[in-house]
Design an enzyme around this catalytic site. Structure first.
Site: not given
Ligand code: AMP
Ligand code: ZN
Length: 123
Positions: A4, A7, A30, A46, A96, A102, A107, A109
């Protein structure tokens, strides 16, 4: 969770710049922002999705929600009301959940999306 990404970020196994950290939560920008200001509030624990939460998670979820306006203020997208009673600024808050929601990272957020016209380019 070994595979993850959040994580790994929370555990500082991959580098990230936190805009906030306490015993329960981290927040960071992001990597693919949908608006001028776009950060994520992430529990260190997690939890895959919002649908995996139960009543026991209510304090954690409340803490995430209440952190959003505080960090929005620090990041420059606070909501305010001017002396004429007009609202200004503001931000979106978004969980989401699942493929149809989407969700890409499984994990939990909370997206906080703000800045000028944050609804343009929204997801
Ligand atoms: P979701 O579609 O709600 O799962 O959003 C996941 C978000 O995590 C997306 O907007 C990605 O751009 C962001 N994301 C993925 N990997 C990273 C990372 N290493 N650092 C910062 N944001 C990330
Ligand atoms: Zn996690």
């Amino acid at each position: 969770m070994d595979n993850c990404i959040f994580c790994k970020i929370a555990g500082k196994h991959i580098p990230s710049t936190f805009i906030y950290e306490d015993d329960d939560l981290i927040a960071f920008h992001d990597i693919n922002p949908a608006a001028p200001i776009h950060f994520l509030i992430v529990p260190k624990q997690h939890i895959s999705t919002l649908s995996d939460c139960d009543e026991g998670h209510a304090p954690l979820l409340g803490k995430m929600m209440l952190l959003a306006p505080k960090l929005a203020q620090e990041q420059g997208c606070a909501y305010s009301i001017d002396s004429d009673g007009r609202g200004a600024g503001g931000f979106k808050t978004l969980f989401n959940t699942g493929p149809d929601g989407g969700q890409e990272v499984y994990h939990l957020h909370l997206h906080v999306i703000g800045g000028p016209h944050p609804w343009r380019g929204q997801r």
